[in-house]
Write an enzyme that holds these catalytic residues in place. Structure first.
Site, mmCIF file in Angstrom:
data_model
loop_
_atom_site.group_PDB
_atom_site.id
_atom_site.type_symbol
_atom_site.label_atom_id
_atom_site.label_comp_id
_atom_site.label_asym_id
_atom_site.label_seq_id
_atom_site.Cartn_x
_atom_site.Cartn_y
_atom_site.Cartn_z
ATOM 1 C CD1 TRP A 138 -2.574 1.739 0.437
ATOM 2 C CD2 TRP A 138 -2.030 1.893 2.621
ATOM 3 N NE1 TRP A 138 -3.276 2.787 0.981
ATOM 4 C CE2 TRP A 138 -2.961 2.915 2.311
ATOM 5 C CE3 TRP A 138 -1.561 1.805 3.924
ATOM 6 C CZ2 TRP A 138 -3.419 3.820 3.261
ATOM 7 C CZ3 TRP A 138 -2.011 2.703 4.867
ATOM 8 C CH2 TRP A 138 -2.939 3.689 4.536
ATOM 9 C CG ASP A 220 -3.124 -3.022 6.632
ATOM 10 O OD1 ASP A 220 -4.294 -2.958 7.041
ATOM 11 O OD2 ASP A 220 -2.610 -2.143 5.908
ATOM 12 C CE LYS A 255 -10.473 0.484 2.229
ATOM 13 N NZ LYS A 255 -9.967 1.498 1.361
HETATM 14 C C1 LMR Z 1 -6.560 2.676 -0.884
HETATM 15 O O1 LMR Z 1 -5.554 1.953 -0.859
HETATM 16 O O2 LMR Z 1 -6.970 3.217 -1.929
HETATM 17 C C2 LMR Z 1 -7.355 2.887 0.379
HETATM 18 O O3 LMR Z 1 -6.816 2.139 1.409
HETATM 19 C C3 LMR Z 1 -7.568 4.304 0.720
HETATM 20 C C4 LMR Z 1 -6.338 4.998 1.214
HETATM 21 O O4 LMR Z 1 -6.390 5.577 2.303
HETATM 22 O O5 LMR Z 1 -5.310 4.987 0.524
#
Ligand code: LMR
Length: 407
Positions: A138, A220, A255
């Site tokens: 992420w 996570d 989500k």
């Molecule tokens: C994403 O990865 O798009 C979501 O988890 C929202 C974010 O806060 O980045």
């Protein structure tokens, strides 16, 4: 204005440089500023229904109605959040796997708030340690842990074919590069951004490796219920806890309850015994008190109301299942529409990915071209938010993808 010496103070903020836009949320800012009427935002991970709206779930509306009628106060919550919410989190995340007196759970403002509290706890209570994150991961993970001064390292995850898990590479990095005491950041399900998860046999091996190498599982869990089901998606956590006595789990209800802007999450730290869990809880409270003091009330009350009522829980389960099924159907529609373009674009590998996102394999140049030529926004890594695709716009979306692949 002059200072005590009668001279003009220099303008302190004039030398501040502009920060780069956020790699995910910055794209929505650019999207909103885009004047094109046929633009599409498939960047941030937000579910959209067939009309392009991010709906409020019916079970959430019903819970809010109850809160409106029955809520007695808007007073502060305890530093670690509401007791009924924290219990509900533990049941959702851990099922029956762990006795609750070994878990320190603290309600947090969203999953990001939970991760930042985890970072703060590790930096304050466990130094020196490094955090190992998958490549890719992420886009905000590195920043969250680095913000607390923790060194963030990378382990291999996505194979060179961009379509599968580099399991051997992952294990090799965890065994030969990570040191005893380091934390390993794992995505419990629906890996963000690749949509590629380890199999259950692979989770067993990961769990064993962490235990043998003395590595701390840092999990996570942002997409529970978006992969295969509520309990199914928690199987990775159960596998880890079968072999590891301690773990940190950061979960989010953004989500699965559609509560994005309400900021509802939690950090749970599983300790070896009840005494350790209680000391950990006290440290989490200390860290939060000098940060945001205590969590927002409304979103957590919604979740606790739903999970505290059988009727609302089953309504939520079916609304969640409907989102999960629709995302799967969109993924399939995308693959068949790409095949139909007749240009040999085989995205069949997306069918093995799961959750909200798909990793398209598009490179940075193609992603940029998608934005500039077609007004379509996806994340720079090539991640597409499948949950934001629309059945009605699939043809034009696929035509745009084919265009950037061919030019
Ligand atoms: C994403 O990865 O798009 C979501 O988890 C929202 C974010 O806060 O980045």
């Amino acid at each position: 204005m002059t200072d005590s010496n009668g001279s003009q103070p220099s303008l302190r903020f004039s030398s501040i440089s502009t920060a780069p836009p956020d790699p995910i949320l910055g794209l929505t800012e650019a999207f909103l500023a885009d004047q094109r009427s046929d633009k599409m935002n498939l960047s941030v991970g937000v579910y959209k229904d067939a009309s392009g709206q991010t709906p409020v779930l019916n079970c959430v509306k019903a819970a809010e109605q109850r809160l409106l009628e029955n809520e007695k106060t808007k007073g502060y919550l305890p530093i670690d959040g509401a007791a009924d919410y924290r219990k509900a989190v533990q049941r959702m995340v851990f099922g029956e796997a762990i006795s609750s007196d070994r878990i320190a759970t603290l309600q947090s403002p969203g999953g990001t708030g939970a991760l930042r509290t985890a970072a703060s706890f590790l930096a304050s209570e466990m130094p020196p340690m490094r955090v190992w994150a998958s490549t890719p991961t992420w886009a905000n993970h590195h920043a969250v842990f680095a913000a607390e001064g923790l060194p963030v390292e990378s382990y291999r995850y996505l194979a060179a074919d961009q379509k599968s898990l580099d399991f051997e590479g992952m294990l090799e990095d965890l065994t030969s590069k990570a040191s005893r005491g380091d934390a390993v950041l794992l995505h419990a399900c629906c890996h963000n951004p690749t949509g590629i998860d380890p199999t259950s046999d692979q989770w067993d091996v990961i769990a064993k490796t962490l235990s043998e190498r003395g590595l701390l599982p840092l999990i996570d869990f942002a997409y529970q219920g978006f992969g295969h089901g509520i309990r199914e998606d928690a199987a990775s956590i159960e596998a880890i806890l079968q072999q590891n006595q301690e773990a940190i789990v950061c979960n989010s209800f953004s989500k699965n309850f559609g509560l994005y802007g309400e900021r509802v999450g939690a950090i749970s730290i599983v300790a070896g015994d009840a005494g350790a869990a209680s000391a950990v809880q006290s440290q989490l409270k200390r860290l939060v008190r000098c940060n945001y003091s205590n969590p927002p009330r409304h979103g957590g009350s919604i979740v606790a109301t739903i999970l505290g009522c059988d009727e609302l829980t089953s309504q939520w389960e079916s609304e969640l299942a409907a989102m999960r099924d629709r995302i799967k159907a969109l993924r399939e529609q995308f693959v068949t529409t790409m095949q139909r373009t007749g240009k040999g674009h085989d995205f069949g590998f997306l069918l093995d990915q799961c959750g909200m996102f798909s990793f398209s394999g598009l490179n940075k140049m193609q992603v940029d071209q998608l934005k500039s030529d077609h007004g379509i926004y996806i994340v720079g890594s090539g991640r597409i938010n499948v949950a934001g695709m629309l059945e009605s716009k699939m043809d034009s979306f696929c035509a745009a993808i084919a265009d950037v692949l061919e030019n």
